[in-house]
Scaffold this motif. Structure first.
Motif, PDB file in Angstrom:
ATOM      1  N   ASN A 263       0.664  -1.335   0.128  1.00 42.82           N
ATOM      2  CA  ASN A 263      -0.024   0.194   0.044  1.00 42.82           C
ATOM      3  C   ASN A 263       0.902   1.197   0.190  1.00 42.82           C
ATOM      4  OD1 ASN A 263      -2.062  -1.731   2.677  1.00 42.82           O
ATOM      5  ND2 ASN A 263      -2.379  -2.077   0.305  1.00 42.82           N
ATOM      6  N   ALA A 264       1.858   1.215   0.877  1.00 41.00           N
ATOM      7  CA  ALA A 264       2.665   2.414   0.842  1.00 41.00           C
ATOM      8  C   ALA A 264       3.289   2.988  -0.413  1.00 41.00           C
ATOM      9  CB  ALA A 264       4.025   2.298   1.923  1.00 41.00           C
ATOM     10  N   LEU A 265       4.000   1.954  -1.352  1.00 41.84           N
ATOM     11  CA  LEU A 265       4.349   2.132  -2.447  1.00 41.84           C
ATOM     12  C   LEU A 265       3.301   2.273  -3.491  1.00 41.84           C
ATOM     13  CD1 LEU A 265       6.494   2.487  -4.629  1.00 41.84           C
ATOM     14  CD2 LEU A 265       6.696   0.151  -4.831  1.00 41.84           C
ATOM     15  N   GLY A 266       2.128   1.685  -3.278  1.00 36.98           N
ATOM     16  CA  GLY A 266       0.945   2.246  -4.328  1.00 36.98           C
ATOM     17  C   GLY A 266       0.573   3.521  -4.032  1.00 36.98           C
ATOM     18  N   GLY A 267       0.597   4.103  -2.711  1.00 33.70           N
ATOM     19  CA  GLY A 267       0.243   5.486  -2.702  1.00 33.70           C
ATOM     20  C   GLY A 267       1.049   6.435  -3.614  1.00 33.70           C
ATOM     21  N   LEU A 268       2.607   6.044  -3.783  1.00 37.33           N
ATOM     22  CA  LEU A 268       3.164   7.024  -4.707  1.00 37.33           C
ATOM     23  C   LEU A 268       2.800   6.561  -6.131  1.00 37.33           C
ATOM     24  CD1 LEU A 268       6.576   6.819  -3.204  1.00 37.33           C
ATOM     25  CD2 LEU A 268       4.793   8.481  -2.844  1.00 37.33           C
ATOM     26  N   LEU A 269       2.642   5.504  -6.512  1.00 35.27           N
ATOM     27  CA  LEU A 269       2.272   5.157  -7.836  1.00 35.27           C
ATOM     28  C   LEU A 269       1.070   5.479  -8.333  1.00 35.27           C
ATOM     29  CD1 LEU A 269       3.659   1.264  -7.637  1.00 35.27           C
ATOM     30  CD2 LEU A 269       5.007   3.389  -8.398  1.00 35.27           C
ATOM     31  N   PHE A 270      -0.036   5.380  -7.346  1.00 41.72           N
ATOM     32  CA  PHE A 270      -1.304   5.677  -7.851  1.00 41.72           C
ATOM     33  C   PHE A 270      -2.102   6.989  -7.400  1.00 41.72           C
ATOM     34  CE2 PHE A 270      -0.997   0.897  -7.442  1.00 41.72           C
ATOM     35  CZ  PHE A 270      -0.897   0.698  -8.802  1.00 41.72           C
ATOM     36  N   HIS A 271      -1.420   7.476  -6.538  1.00 42.36           N
ATOM     37  CA  HIS A 271      -1.825   8.962  -6.044  1.00 42.36           C
ATOM     38  C   HIS A 271      -0.819   9.976  -5.729  1.00 42.36           C
ATOM     39  CE1 HIS A 271      -5.994   7.366  -5.700  1.00 42.36           C
ATOM     40  NE2 HIS A 271      -5.392   6.076  -5.546  1.00 42.36           N
ATOM     41  N   PRO A 272       0.096   9.981  -6.742  1.00 38.20           N
ATOM     42  CA  PRO A 272       1.433  10.944  -6.374  1.00 38.20           C
ATOM     43  C   PRO A 272       1.013  12.572  -6.329  1.00 38.20           C
ATOM     44  CG  PRO A 272       1.373  10.389  -8.938  1.00 38.20           C
ATOM     45  CD  PRO A 272       0.123   9.422  -7.891  1.00 38.20           C
ATOM     46  N   GLU A 273      -0.227  12.822  -6.768  1.00 38.04           N
ATOM     47  CA  GLU A 273      -0.951  14.129  -6.509  1.00 38.04           C
ATOM     48  C   GLU A 273      -0.961  14.595  -4.897  1.00 38.04           C
ATOM     49  OE1 GLU A 273      -4.306  11.723  -5.906  1.00 38.04           O
ATOM     50  OE2 GLU A 273      -2.636  11.712  -7.299  1.00 38.04           O
ATOM     51  N   PHE A 274      -1.026  13.518  -4.265  1.00 38.63           N
ATOM     52  CA  PHE A 274      -1.597  13.549  -2.785  1.00 38.63           C
ATOM     53  C   PHE A 274      -0.177  13.059  -1.917  1.00 38.63           C
ATOM     54  CE2 PHE A 274      -3.479  12.666   1.209  1.00 38.63           C
ATOM     55  CZ  PHE A 274      -4.032  13.651   1.762  1.00 38.63           C
ATOM     56  N   TYR A 275       0.186  11.731  -2.073  1.00 36.50           N
ATOM     57  CA  TYR A 275       1.492  11.268  -1.445  1.00 36.50           C
ATOM     58  C   TYR A 275       2.671  11.687  -1.961  1.00 36.50           C
ATOM     59  CZ  TYR A 275      -2.346   8.346   0.895  1.00 36.50           C
ATOM     60  OH  TYR A 275      -3.643   8.098   1.364  1.00 36.50           O
ATOM     61  N   LYS A 276       3.554  12.205  -1.143  1.00 39.65           N
ATOM     62  CA  LYS A 276       4.889  12.788  -1.613  1.00 39.65           C
ATOM     63  C   LYS A 276       6.121  11.686  -1.260  1.00 39.65           C
ATOM     64  CE  LYS A 276       2.543  16.206  -3.319  1.00 39.65           C
ATOM     65  NZ  LYS A 276       2.257  16.149  -4.684  1.00 39.65           N
ATOM     66  N   ALA A 277       5.876  10.910  -0.182  1.00 37.90           N
ATOM     67  CA  ALA A 277       6.989  10.328   0.177  1.00 37.90           C
ATOM     68  C   ALA A 277       6.530   8.785   0.942  1.00 37.90           C
ATOM     69  CB  ALA A 277       7.919  10.997   1.357  1.00 37.90           C
ATOM     70  N   ALA A 278       7.343   7.832   0.735  1.00 35.87           N
ATOM     71  CA  ALA A 278       6.773   6.463   1.305  1.00 35.87           C
ATOM     72  C   ALA A 278       7.889   5.538   1.527  1.00 35.87           C
ATOM     73  CB  ALA A 278       5.938   5.695   0.273  1.00 35.87           C
ATOM     74  N   VAL A 279       7.744   4.698   2.702  1.00 34.45           N
ATOM     75  CA  VAL A 279       8.683   3.959   3.362  1.00 34.45           C
ATOM     76  C   VAL A 279       7.984   2.650   3.228  1.00 34.45           C
ATOM     77  CG1 VAL A 279      10.178   2.863   5.257  1.00 34.45           C
ATOM     78  CG2 VAL A 279       9.761   5.358   4.733  1.00 34.45           C
ATOM     79  N   ALA A 280       8.424   1.694   2.393  1.00 33.43           N
ATOM     80  CA  ALA A 280       7.666   0.272   2.264  1.00 33.43           C
ATOM     81  C   ALA A 280       8.487  -0.772   2.696  1.00 33.43           C
ATOM     82  CB  ALA A 280       7.307   0.123   0.809  1.00 33.43           C
ATOM     83  N   SER A 281       8.012  -1.584   3.729  1.00 31.54           N
ATOM     84  CA  SER A 281       8.740  -2.684   4.311  1.00 31.54           C
ATOM     85  C   SER A 281       8.216  -4.008   3.947  1.00 31.54           C
ATOM     86  CB  SER A 281       8.850  -2.687   5.983  1.00 31.54           C
ATOM     87  OG  SER A 281       9.296  -1.320   6.118  1.00 31.54           O
ATOM     88  N   CYS A 282       9.052  -5.055   3.626  1.00 30.23           N
ATOM     89  CA  CYS A 282       8.594  -6.338   3.345  1.00 30.23           C
ATOM     90  C   CYS A 282       7.135  -6.547   2.379  1.00 30.23           C
ATOM     91  CB  CYS A 282       8.315  -7.140   4.463  1.00 30.23           C
ATOM     92  SG  CYS A 282      10.137  -7.151   5.361  1.00 30.23           S
ATOM     93  N   GLY A 283       7.084  -5.780   1.348  1.00 28.38           N
ATOM     94  CA  GLY A 283       5.907  -5.620   0.743  1.00 28.38           C
ATOM     95  C   GLY A 283       5.631  -6.595  -0.299  1.00 28.38           C
ATOM     96  N   CYS A 284       4.160  -7.032  -0.016  1.00 27.74           N
ATOM     97  CA  CYS A 284       3.767  -7.961  -1.062  1.00 27.74           C
ATOM     98  C   CYS A 284       3.434  -7.285  -2.345  1.00 27.74           C
ATOM     99  CB  CYS A 284       2.457  -8.811  -0.604  1.00 27.74           C
ATOM    100  SG  CYS A 284       1.420  -8.158   0.369  1.00 27.74           S
ATOM    101  N   HIS A 285       4.325  -6.979  -3.197  1.00 19.79           N
ATOM    102  CA  HIS A 285       4.319  -5.553  -4.028  1.00 19.79           C
ATOM    103  C   HIS A 285       3.473  -6.326  -5.452  1.00 19.79           C
ATOM    104  CE1 HIS A 285       6.450  -2.705  -1.769  1.00 19.79           C
ATOM    105  NE2 HIS A 285       7.370  -3.750  -1.958  1.00 19.79           N
ATOM    106  N   ASP A 286       3.486  -7.530  -5.555  1.00 20.46           N
ATOM    107  CA  ASP A 286       2.905  -8.214  -6.798  1.00 20.46           C
ATOM    108  C   ASP A 286       2.078  -9.505  -6.139  1.00 20.46           C
ATOM    109  OD1 ASP A 286       2.253 -10.019  -8.775  1.00 20.46           O
ATOM    110  OD2 ASP A 286       3.945  -9.002 -10.139  1.00 20.46           O
TER     111      ASP A 286
END
Length: 712
Positions: free
Chosen positions: A581-604
């Motif tokens: 979700n943390a990385l998704g915030g930057l990918l899908f809503h960059p107009e709102f979220y400006k920085a993210a820390v993503a730990s052990c993400g299930c990215h796929d």
């Protein structure tokens, strides 16, 4: 200016009109100097230390004495000394015990804690059955993959199958009928799960990385399947049951009729979690009848699906969301007819604790029934099978934990809110009547330090109608003339809701981050659990959504009410699904979220574990898995990103993060990466959390964090 600050402190503790009236000008962005941020780090560390052991009388750990009429408990003071009380349960009379000999005797006499009542067996697990028949005359065995029955009397063997193989397509999972006339078994087509691998790079005593692997089923991977057979002792017949192959979950638990062992029930969950059936088998001929058949256009949340069988009355209790909320139904297993809806309304049953078949009563936890409180607060209830005698055992406004006496005649009701300290009450189980208030938490020492409690906040979601709930942590020394960047602690996994509801008697990680100069929030958006079926369904084949439209609307509404919230500087962090979700915030809503820390993400979701991802993303694995992958969308990255992963993660394969990294590199993106040797599934541990704080200080406060290399 001093007057404004005083008024704003009043606002934070419950006088909003005064603060809003005082703010004549728009706050300015808070951007501390390097010296100021150093002091903030020191203050946060100090607060973490001085707030320890500052909340007292927040818990009553009842030690019940023989007979169940009394119990003792102890309170611990700041100097670790203990005060003992003896309580008479019927009256609530509390006696201070000071005699050391009596205290020793009370400790000696105390009963063992009341055991947690077991739930129904998990559908993911096979069940064990005795190979010896109930009448003690026969033993069921498999030899070279085939079914045999051995006579206890003379040891003779009767062979029932000949087409089994020792390692492939063998027979097994044998279970006797209660009258010993029938044996149920399966021709099993085994599937060996493929492995995932990782390397431990720094194992003491070695000079080479150590390769590790584990079986790991990913979405779309095949399951072992089971074909049901019946073996009849009279006539030594073998019958293939006329029912679907079980190709999802293990061999099911069998529920035989109480007075007629010719029939049994079993459950079948179809892969994809969109169909659940209760089937009845006639053991005399292998014919099948469908007793219950539930289908959903989205998903049936299998691990929250509860069934309880009542063979003496040919009934079953079953939970379903078929009316839009999870409720309990009473079903006639002879006809399949729903006799009645035991619970109903725009609220939900969270969990069934126990069933009393003789009294025909159900003990359960539910939430959302009380309209003037947080809908996530859990209450304890008792209801009869007819549904017309519902008793709220825990009526207080708050989130409840109940601790019953061994005979369940009394219970301790502990309830609180994130900003309301716990109350511990003694209540009577029969009707929930309050006997006495045992303890109210003493938080005066905490309040003297000045660290604020989290603030609950509610705003409308994406539809403008649905309430979205969350909490806010703010700096202890907040300045009403400043605007502070926002950091969201995100976890949007659909398996539950995650915003804390209980009072926290410790200095939380969120508060520690807030005291560096942030507004730290946590929110349950649409797609998470513990609300209506429609609320939950937002996640269906849609994990990339992560409730972001609701979260963004919530944060904007927060800023409308609290002018010190700066929505131009918003970051987020999370672990596991929260890392996704943390990385998704930057990918899908960059107009709102400006920085993210993503730990052990299930990215796929194709790389992650099968059972979790197919529950929400469905089966078969479709194009939507790829389209919503952070790997697929890595080229959209805007903003500042830090990725963390433990190299020994056995929950989410580390390659999920490495595939994102490779995609980011291919797209020429800039990011920070922290791999942690030897660490498993984690937010990074103390070092990772420290680096996470530094990251947000650098990228949202635009200030250089302390230089640990020079002990700054």
């Amino acid at each position: 200016m001093k007057y404004k600050k005083i008024l704003c402190w009043l606002f934070l503790w419950g006088a909003p009109a005064a603060c809003l009236h005082a703010q004549q000008s728009k706050p300015t962005p808070y951007q501390p100097t390097h010296a100021e941020i150093l002091q903030r780090y020191r203050n946060a560390q100090r607060l973490d230390t001085v707030t320890r052991k500052t909340v007292f009388k927040h818990n009553v750990d009842a030690n019940w004495l023989p007979g169940g009429t009394s119990f003792w408990y102890a309170n611990t003071a700041r100097d670790s000394s203990r005060t003992f009380y003896l309580v008479q349960a019927a009256t609530g009379k509390k006696e201070l015990v000071t005699d050391s000999a009596k205290i020793a005797q009370l400790k000696k006499d105390a009963l063992a804690p009341n055991a947690v009542r077991s739930h129904e067996p998990s559908r993911w697990e096979g069940f064990a059955t005795d190979s010896l028949s109930p009448d003690k005359q026969w033993v069921a065995v498999t030899i070279d993959g085939n079914v045999y029955v051995r006579s206890v009397k003379d040891g003779s063997l009767t062979q029932f199958t000949k087409d089994g193989k020792d390692a492939k397509d063998f027979y097994g999972a044998l279970a006797w009928s209660p009258d010993s006339k029938y044996l149920v078994g399966y021709r099993i087509h085994p599937v060996e799960d493929s492995s995932v691998y990782y390397v431990l790079t720094d194992v003491p005593g070695t000079t080479r990385g150590q390769l590790r692997s584990q079986p790991y089923k990913q979405p779309g991977d095949p399951f072992t399947s089971y074909e049901m057979y019946l073996f009849t002792l009279a006539g030594h017949t073998t019958t293939k049951v006329n029912t679907d192959i079980i190709d999802f979950f293990d061999a099911p638990v069998l529920h035989w009729r109480h007075n007629d062992a010719r029939y049994f029930l079993y459950e079948k969950v179809d892969r994809g979690h969109q169909r659940f059936r209760v089937m009845e088998i006639d053991a005399s001929n292998g014919q099948t009848r469908t007793v219950l058949d539930e289908k959903s256009p989205t998903f049936i949340y299998e691990s929250r699906l509860y069934t309880h069988y009542l063979p003496e009355t040919n009934e079953m209790l079953w939970t379903s969301e078929k009316d839009g909320w999870r409720h309990i139904y009473l079903v006639n297993t002879l006809t399949g007819e729903i006799k009645n809806e035991v619970t109903k309304g725009d609220w939900l049953v969270r969990e069934i604790d126990s069933v009393d078949a003789k009294k025909r009563e159900i003990w359960f936890r539910g939430s959302g029934r009380n309209k003037n409180e947080d809908p996530y607060f859990e209450h304890y209830y008792r209801v009869n099978f007819a549904g017309n005698k519902l008793v709220d055992l825990t009526p207080g406004n708050g989130n409840h934990l109940a601790f019953f006496s061994p005979d369940r005649k009394y219970f301790i009701d502990k309830y609180s809110q994130v900003n309301v300290p716990p109350v511990n009450e003694l209540r009577r189980t029969e009707d929930g009547k309050l006997i006495t208030v045992l303890e109210k938490a003493d938080v005066s020492a905490w309040q003297a330090i000045g660290v604020p409690f989290p603030t609950p906040f509610t705003a409308k979601g994406r539809d403008g109608v649905t309430d979205i709930w969350g909490i806010m942590c703010r700096p202890t020394d907040i300045d009403s003339t400043k605007q502070y960047p926002v950091v969201e602690n995100i976890y949007a996994g659909p398996q539950d809701a995650f915003v804390p509801k209980n009072f926290m008697s410790y200095y939380s990680d969120m508060q520690g981050l807030a005291d560096l100069g942030f507004i730290v929030v946590q929110i349950d958006g649409m797609g998470t659990a513990n609300r209506s079926k429609a609320f939950h369904d937002v996640c269906w084949k849609n994990l990339a959504d992560a409730g972001f439209p609701d979260r963004i609307a919530w944060i904007k509404a927060l800023a409308q009410q609290y002018p010190f919230v700066d929505t131009s500087r918003v970051g987020l962090y999370g672990t596991s699904a929260g890392g996704q979700n943390a990385l998704g915030g930057l990918l899908f809503h960059p107009e709102f979220y400006k920085a993210a820390v993503a730990s052990c993400g299930c990215h796929d979701n194709r790389v992650d574990k099968q059972w979790w991802n197919e529950q929400w993303m469905g089966y078969p694995v479709g194009k939507h898995y790829e389209e919503q992958s952070n790997v697929t969308n890595a080229g959209k990255l805007k903003g500042d990103l830090m990725l963390m992963v433990g190299e020994a993660d056995t929950n989410v394969p580390p390659e999920s993060t490495y595939r994102v990294i490779n995609a980011l590199i291919k797209n020429g993106k800039r990011f920070d990466f922290l791999p942690i040797p030897g660490m498993g599934h984690s937010d990074g541990g103390p070092y990772g959390r420290s680096r996470r704080r530094d990251f947000f200080v650098q990228h949202l406060l635009h200030t250089t964090p302390p230089d640990k290399n020079i002990n700054e």
